[in-house]
Structure formats: C-alpha cells, structure tokens
Design a protein around this motif. Structure first.
Motif, PDB file in Angstrom:
ATOM      1  N   ARG A 122       0.706  -0.945  -0.127  1.00  0.00           N
ATOM      2  CA  ARG A 122       0.058   0.014  -0.066  1.00  0.00           C
ATOM      3  C   ARG A 122       0.875   1.286  -0.067  1.00  0.00           C
ATOM      4  O   ARG A 122       0.727   2.122  -0.812  1.00  0.00           O
ATOM      5  N   ALA A 123       1.943   1.295   0.822  1.00  0.00           N
ATOM      6  CA  ALA A 123       2.897   2.382   0.876  1.00  0.00           C
ATOM      7  C   ALA A 123       3.507   2.709  -0.385  1.00  0.00           C
ATOM      8  O   ALA A 123       3.667   3.959  -0.720  1.00  0.00           O
ATOM      9  N   GLU A 124       3.860   1.728  -1.013  1.00  0.00           N
ATOM     10  CA  GLU A 124       4.628   1.717  -2.373  1.00  0.00           C
ATOM     11  C   GLU A 124       3.683   2.340  -3.529  1.00  0.00           C
ATOM     12  O   GLU A 124       3.907   3.336  -4.214  1.00  0.00           O
ATOM     13  N   VAL A 125       2.348   1.959  -3.527  1.00  0.00           N
ATOM     14  CA  VAL A 125       1.292   2.327  -4.426  1.00  0.00           C
ATOM     15  C   VAL A 125       1.103   3.635  -3.995  1.00  0.00           C
ATOM     16  O   VAL A 125       0.753   4.592  -5.185  1.00  0.00           O
ATOM     17  N   LEU A 126       0.756   3.789  -2.846  1.00  0.00           N
ATOM     18  CA  LEU A 126       0.433   5.580  -2.523  1.00  0.00           C
ATOM     19  C   LEU A 126       1.433   6.536  -2.880  1.00  0.00           C
ATOM     20  O   LEU A 126       1.110   7.431  -3.460  1.00  0.00           O
ATOM     21  N   ALA A 127       2.738   6.037  -2.807  1.00  0.00           N
ATOM     22  CA  ALA A 127       3.836   6.893  -2.896  1.00  0.00           C
ATOM     23  C   ALA A 127       3.766   7.352  -4.353  1.00  0.00           C
ATOM     24  O   ALA A 127       3.966   8.391  -4.862  1.00  0.00           O
ATOM     25  N   GLU A 128       3.504   6.058  -5.228  1.00  0.00           N
ATOM     26  CA  GLU A 128       3.990   6.290  -6.764  1.00  0.00           C
ATOM     27  C   GLU A 128       2.389   7.207  -7.172  1.00  0.00           C
ATOM     28  O   GLU A 128       2.896   8.018  -8.169  1.00  0.00           O
ATOM     29  N   GLN A 129       1.189   6.742  -6.884  1.00  0.00           N
ATOM     30  CA  GLN A 129       0.210   7.463  -7.363  1.00  0.00           C
ATOM     31  C   GLN A 129       0.232   9.123  -6.843  1.00  0.00           C
ATOM     32  O   GLN A 129      -0.172   9.811  -7.389  1.00  0.00           O
ATOM     33  N   GLY A 130       0.694   9.172  -5.589  1.00  0.00           N
ATOM     34  CA  GLY A 130       0.842  10.514  -5.175  1.00  0.00           C
ATOM     35  C   GLY A 130       1.771  11.338  -5.930  1.00  0.00           C
ATOM     36  O   GLY A 130       1.532  12.477  -6.493  1.00  0.00           O
ATOM     37  N   THR A 183       3.997   4.992 -15.771  1.00  0.00           N
ATOM     38  CA  THR A 183       2.954   5.181 -14.831  1.00  0.00           C
ATOM     39  C   THR A 183       2.803   6.462 -14.591  1.00  0.00           C
ATOM     40  O   THR A 183       2.036   7.004 -13.843  1.00  0.00           O
ATOM     41  N   GLY A 184       3.749   7.367 -15.003  1.00  0.00           N
ATOM     42  CA  GLY A 184       3.790   8.884 -14.727  1.00  0.00           C
ATOM     43  C   GLY A 184       4.597   9.276 -13.445  1.00  0.00           C
ATOM     44  O   GLY A 184       4.488  10.423 -12.981  1.00  0.00           O
ATOM     45  N   ASP A 185       5.142   8.011 -12.897  1.00  0.00           N
ATOM     46  CA  ASP A 185       5.989   8.339 -11.608  1.00  0.00           C
ATOM     47  C   ASP A 185       7.476   8.839 -12.216  1.00  0.00           C
ATOM     48  O   ASP A 185       7.729   8.980 -13.387  1.00  0.00           O
ATOM     49  N   LEU A 186       8.175   9.285 -11.087  1.00  0.00           N
ATOM     50  CA  LEU A 186       9.630   9.469 -11.252  1.00  0.00           C
ATOM     51  C   LEU A 186      10.205   8.576 -12.002  1.00  0.00           C
ATOM     52  O   LEU A 186      10.128   7.194 -11.810  1.00  0.00           O
ATOM     53  N   GLU A 187      11.317   8.793 -12.952  1.00  0.00           N
ATOM     54  CA  GLU A 187      12.136   7.881 -13.647  1.00  0.00           C
ATOM     55  C   GLU A 187      12.824   6.999 -12.610  1.00  0.00           C
ATOM     56  O   GLU A 187      13.151   5.695 -12.877  1.00  0.00           O
ATOM     57  N   ARG A 188      13.263   7.653 -11.501  1.00  0.00           N
ATOM     58  CA  ARG A 188      14.059   6.976 -10.474  1.00  0.00           C
ATOM     59  C   ARG A 188      13.420   7.394  -9.109  1.00  0.00           C
ATOM     60  O   ARG A 188      14.004   8.089  -8.431  1.00  0.00           O
ATOM     61  N   ALA A 189      12.386   6.656  -8.711  1.00  0.00           N
ATOM     62  CA  ALA A 189      11.549   6.840  -7.748  1.00  0.00           C
ATOM     63  C   ALA A 189      12.275   6.591  -6.481  1.00  0.00           C
ATOM     64  O   ALA A 189      12.958   5.408  -6.334  1.00  0.00           O
ATOM     65  N   PRO A 190      12.198   7.331  -5.450  1.00  0.00           N
ATOM     66  CA  PRO A 190      13.164   7.148  -4.203  1.00  0.00           C
ATOM     67  C   PRO A 190      12.703   5.953  -3.551  1.00  0.00           C
ATOM     68  O   PRO A 190      13.473   5.161  -2.878  1.00  0.00           O
ATOM     69  N   ASP A 191      11.459   5.451  -3.349  1.00  0.00           N
ATOM     70  CA  ASP A 191      11.087   4.378  -2.664  1.00  0.00           C
ATOM     71  C   ASP A 191      11.207   3.055  -3.470  1.00  0.00           C
ATOM     72  O   ASP A 191      11.241   1.811  -2.967  1.00  0.00           O
ATOM     73  N   VAL A 192      11.884   3.189  -4.764  1.00  0.00           N
ATOM     74  CA  VAL A 192      12.408   1.785  -5.369  1.00  0.00           C
ATOM     75  C   VAL A 192      13.812   1.762  -5.924  1.00  0.00           C
ATOM     76  O   VAL A 192      14.132   0.917  -6.576  1.00  0.00           O
TER      77      VAL A 192
END
Length: 330
Positions: A247-255, A317-326
C-alpha cells in the motif's frame, strides 16, 4: 607493459562494469556495491593505461566507461529541457489517460446533476422564487451574467480566473488525503451552481446566451477540474485497494503522479483563463467563440489520448524515472 595481457586479464571486469552501468536503474544493493568497487578499479586501470601505454583506442574506451560509471555512481543531473519534455509527453498525459474511466464517470455524473438541477429550476417557479426575487432573476439574466465576463480588464480578469481555478483543482486533489471522500461533495456543489444558473437563464428563454458565454472557456475549464477530481478520487481508492503491491509503495507512486497532474493543470487552466478573458466577452460571433472552445477541448483530449496511450504501451506510470522508494540501496 604487455598491453595484450593487460586487456585479457581485465576485460571481464570492464564488461561487468559496462553491464552494471547499463542496468543501473534495476540493481540490487549488492550490485550497487559492486558497481562502486568496479568503478574504482577501472579508474585505476585507466591511470595505468595512460601512464604505461600509447594505445589511444584502449584509453578512449576506458575513459568513456569510467565517465559513464561516475555518472551512475554520483547521479548525473538530468538536463532541465529533458525533464520538461518528459513531463509534457509522458508524465502528465499518461496519468490523465490512466485515470480516463474515473474521469469519464466523474464527468457524466457532473453534467447529469447539472442538467437535473437546471431542468428542476427552469420548470418550477416556486423554486425560482426561493432562490431570488423576480427582479433579481431578471437582473441576473438580462445584465449580471453577461457583465461578469466584461466588467474587469481582460488581462487582470484572466489572472484572477487562472488563480481561482488552479486553487480549486489543487484543493480537489488534496482531498485525496481523506480517501477522496470530500470530492463528490465539492463536485455536487459546483454542479448545482451550474445547474441553477442555467435553469434561471432557461426560465427567461436565455439559454442561447448561457451556452454562448459558458461554452468557450467552460469546456476546457470543467474538463481540467473534473480531471483533478478523478485523479484525486483514484488516489484515495488506492489507499483502500492497493492491489497486489504494498500500500505504501502504490500510494507514494500515485501521489507523485497526481502532483504531476496538478502542475499540468495549471497550464491547462491558464489557457482556459485566457479564453474566458479574451474570447468569451469578445465581439466575435457566438458560433466562432464556441468553435474556439470546442477546438481547445479537442486539442487537449487528443493530446492526452495520443501521448497517454503511447506512454501506457511503454509501461510508463507517470512516476519519477528513479523513484526514491524503489531506488537500489545497500
């Protein structure tokens, strides 16, 4: 130094470093440590080649490899123009496109509520009397509704409209923090206001003026606000149903993706504000003014569909190219 023996001995290290550099976005913690270690070792190899050999091709290859590895280790800065291009062609349109069904249902519900309120007000004199006196309704229909768009200088009016609409859109998105629950209420209030205004205009046979004034800018403006509401509710639903991921990962991505939409809508609402200030109150024929609004709407929807669909096919997905949580970590 025997350069052939040197190359034979160390080529596996160079090949491994090149592989790690190419796949740096998906490395594990151990592989990141290995990347740093190999970067240091190959830097030493480059120093040896430069001081003990005249092989320019080998020195050039190692220089390029060390430079790329340094960028991977230290995190090279992405040029601002590249970030802007990615935002316009990937981030914003793909988030809007992925929310298309939320967007469509939200839009249908909004216009249905507006139409029901408008028909109810137009057909019931008692309802009209409860809203305002006959004199006040006549004043609204005959003068105030049209004067609203021309009583202020166009430039300042455009700025005022832009700031107001951008603020409404941001508020709607922020409501996603509360699982999106306040968003339908906000939309209900706005749909009711639109319906009441249309119903009062219809009660005096002024629907042509109503649609002639609200359509040029209203199409794009409402589309933007409804998109903000859709992505906000979609984000709220993510908290309830994150799917098979954490849930935290998806929420961060969508946020992060939703905030990108908020930024994109600032530009869309700026265009809508310009149309409302310079086109809606202009002396152009009604058909031309409406045509401009329809064209702006069509261009925006085509932009979202074309670029959004392409980005979806590319697994964006529209997320950052290098998201901090992944991002990989040791």
């Amino acid at each position: 130094m025997d350069i052939d023996a040197f190359v034979t001995a160390h080529r596996p290290v160079w090949d491994r470093l090149e592989y790690l550099v190419k796949h740096r976005s998906s490395l594990t913690g151990e592989e990141v440590d290995e990347l740093v270690d190999l970067y240091q070792r190959v830097s030493t190899h480059l120093s040896i080649v430069r001081s003990s050999s005249t092989d320019a091709m080998l020195a050039g290859r190692l220089s390029a490899l060390v430079a790329r590895a340094r960028s991977a280790v230290t995190g090279a800065h992405t040029p601002a123009w590249r970030e802007l291009v990615r935002f316009l062609t990937v981030t914003f349109p793909v988030v809007a496109y992925r929310a298309r069904w939320w967007w469509l249902v939200t839009s249908v519900a909004f216009f249905a509520v507006s139409w029901i309120f408008g028909a109810w007000v137009a057909a019931n004199p008692d309802v009209q009397a409860a809203i305002a006196t006959p004199e006040q309704i006549t004043q609204l229909v005959e003068e105030d509704f049209a004067d609203y768009y021309s009583e202020h200088p166009a430039a300042s009016f455009a700025g005022q409209v832009w700031i107001n609409n951008a603020w409404v859109s941001l508020q709607v998105i922020v409501y996603a923090i509360f699982l999106g629950l306040p968003i339908p209420w906000v939309l209900w209030q706005n749909a009711a206001n639109v319906g009441v205004s249309g119903g009062l205009m219809a009660s005096r046979d002024k629907l042509d003026i109503f649609f002639g004034l609200i359509t040029p800018h209203g199409l794009l403006e409402l589309t933007a606000v409804l998109l903000a509401a859709a992505v906000g509710m979609r984000l709220g639903w993510t908290v309830i149903d994150p799917g098979h991921r954490r849930r935290a990962e998806v929420l961060a991505e969508q946020g992060r993706a939703v905030m990108a939409v908020a930024l994109g809508l600032i530009a869309v609402l700026f265009i809508s504000g310009l149309i409302e200030a310079f086109v809606t109150p202009s002396g152009l024929p009604t058909a031309v003014r409406i045509g401009i609004g329809v064209l702006a709407e069509a261009v925006f929807l085509a932009y979202v569909i074309i670029y959004g669909r392409r980005a979806v096919h590319q697994k964006e997905t529209g997320d950052l190219e290098r998201a901090p949580d992944v991002a990989p970590s040791a």
